[in-house]
Design an enzyme around this catalytic site. Sequence first.
Site, PDB file in Angstrom:
ATOM      1  N   ASN A 126       0.871  -1.178   0.000  1.00 35.33           N
ATOM      2  CA  ASN A 126       0.000   0.000   0.000  1.00 35.33           C
ATOM      3  C   ASN A 126       0.907   1.227   0.000  1.00 35.33           C
ATOM      4  OD1 ASN A 126      -1.786   2.055   0.518  1.00 35.33           O
ATOM      5  ND2 ASN A 126      -2.294   1.403   2.605  1.00 35.33           N
ATOM      6  N   TRP A 127       1.021   1.832  -1.180  1.00 34.51           N
ATOM      7  CA  TRP A 127       1.965   2.954  -1.306  1.00 34.51           C
ATOM      8  C   TRP A 127       1.410   4.242  -0.701  1.00 34.51           C
ATOM      9  CZ3 TRP A 127       4.382   2.724  -6.944  1.00 34.51           C
ATOM     10  CH2 TRP A 127       5.011   1.483  -7.111  1.00 34.51           C
ATOM     11  N   LYS A 128       0.143   4.242  -0.342  1.00 36.88           N
ATOM     12  CA  LYS A 128      -0.508   5.438   0.234  1.00 36.88           C
ATOM     13  C   LYS A 128      -0.282   6.653  -0.680  1.00 36.88           C
ATOM     14  CE  LYS A 128       0.071   3.371   4.716  1.00 36.88           C
ATOM     15  NZ  LYS A 128       0.079   3.529   6.155  1.00 36.88           N
ATOM     16  N   HIS A 142      -9.415   0.897   4.935  1.00 38.25           N
ATOM     17  CA  HIS A 142      -8.133   1.117   5.629  1.00 38.25           C
ATOM     18  C   HIS A 142      -8.361   2.049   6.818  1.00 38.25           C
ATOM     19  CE1 HIS A 142      -4.042   2.426   6.424  1.00 38.25           C
ATOM     20  NE2 HIS A 142      -3.651   1.338   5.791  1.00 38.25           N
ATOM     21  N   GLU A 184      -6.791   4.479   7.867  1.00 44.67           N
ATOM     22  CA  GLU A 184      -6.635   5.914   7.581  1.00 44.67           C
ATOM     23  C   GLU A 184      -7.898   6.473   6.925  1.00 44.67           C
ATOM     24  OE1 GLU A 184      -2.912   5.519   5.493  1.00 44.67           O
ATOM     25  OE2 GLU A 184      -1.963   4.961   7.386  1.00 44.67           O
ATOM     26  N   GLU A 210      -5.286  -5.301  10.560  1.00 44.00           N
ATOM     27  CA  GLU A 210      -4.300  -4.238  10.753  1.00 44.00           C
ATOM     28  C   GLU A 210      -4.571  -3.524  12.076  1.00 44.00           C
ATOM     29  OE1 GLU A 210      -2.404  -3.080   6.792  1.00 44.00           O
ATOM     30  OE2 GLU A 210      -4.065  -1.711   7.133  1.00 44.00           O
ATOM     31  N   GLY A 260       2.355   2.150  10.742  1.00 35.93           N
ATOM     32  CA  GLY A 260       3.273   3.271  10.586  1.00 35.93           C
ATOM     33  C   GLY A 260       3.951   3.706  11.878  1.00 35.93           C
ATOM     34  N   SER A 275       3.406  -2.306  10.397  1.00 41.71           N
ATOM     35  CA  SER A 275       4.862  -2.306  10.579  1.00 41.71           C
ATOM     36  C   SER A 275       5.500  -3.650  10.269  1.00 41.71           C
ATOM     37  CB  SER A 275       5.226  -1.833  11.993  1.00 41.71           C
ATOM     38  OG  SER A 275       4.769  -0.504  12.191  1.00 41.71           O
ATOM     39  N   GLY A 304       2.824  -1.112   4.324  1.00 42.51           N
ATOM     40  CA  GLY A 304       2.846   0.316   4.029  1.00 42.51           C
ATOM     41  C   GLY A 304       4.275   0.775   3.782  1.00 42.51           C
ATOM     42  N   GLY A 305       4.894   1.317   4.825  1.00 47.79           N
ATOM     43  CA  GLY A 305       6.230   1.911   4.713  1.00 47.79           C
ATOM     44  C   GLY A 305       7.241   1.052   3.971  1.00 47.79           C
TER      45      GLY A 305
END
Length: 256
Positions: A9-11, A96, A98, A168, A174, A214, A235-236
């Site tokens: 997930n590149w956000k 998600h 977010e 998640e 993150g 993470s 993510g990251g």
Amino acid sequence: MRRKIIAGNWKMNKDIHETATLIAELRERMKEFKNEVDVVICPSYTSLVVAKSLIKDSSIKLGAQNMLQHDDGAYTGEVSTKMLTAIGCEYVILGHSERRQYFKETDELINAKIKKALSAGLTPIVCIGETLDEREAGITDKIITTQVNGVLRGLTSSEVEKLLIAYEPVWAIGTGKNATPEQANQVHKLIRKQVGQMYSWAIAEKLIIQYGGSMNAQNASALLSQSDIDGGLIGGASLKADLFMAIVQAGVESSG
Ligand code: PEP
């Protein structure tokens, strides 16, 4: 045996130029693997078309990070399933944390989006997870059960067979804090049990449940070798080819 899936997930990261660079690196590194796990990238909307052409003739699949539950019309700033499928998107991340936190998405809305995505032939990656306050209050199981009930409401067995769930924990996204493999696996088992009760054990056993929060090169092996963890939503660590591919490698090794 459930096939593992590692999704990035590149956000809101990577413009089209950075997308091209990262995909070139991923394609190079993917040569080390023989398609043992599914690999999906979910760039931002503006990068989807270019990403689709750059992953051509590779085993990398394409996903979007969101969509609207309506076909078309006056919804400024939104994107429909038809727009996604027209460019060859196969997956879509829905619910998600977010989106829940910053855009006030509810289980009810996410449920409507899941139904629309499935009717368009997209595979939803449906995110659920508890906040830190909820975990500390000892109500993780209740929250997860409520979310599973809410997001799957009214879905038929054959629809549930076509979606993925990503557990998640919000406190792990993150933050550099990940759930321990045992903590995560326990929740994955709970999700599977809940889906078994709502549908059937046969459907629950086949359901792919990814972990997200993470996940990185260091913890991926331990997480992915748990009995009920069938992949990762990253993510990251999906923004750097080396880090993402280390997780893919862990997925391959844990697939036996
Ligand atoms: C995510 O946003 O889905 C996620 C898991 O992020 P990170 O890996 O950075 O915690």
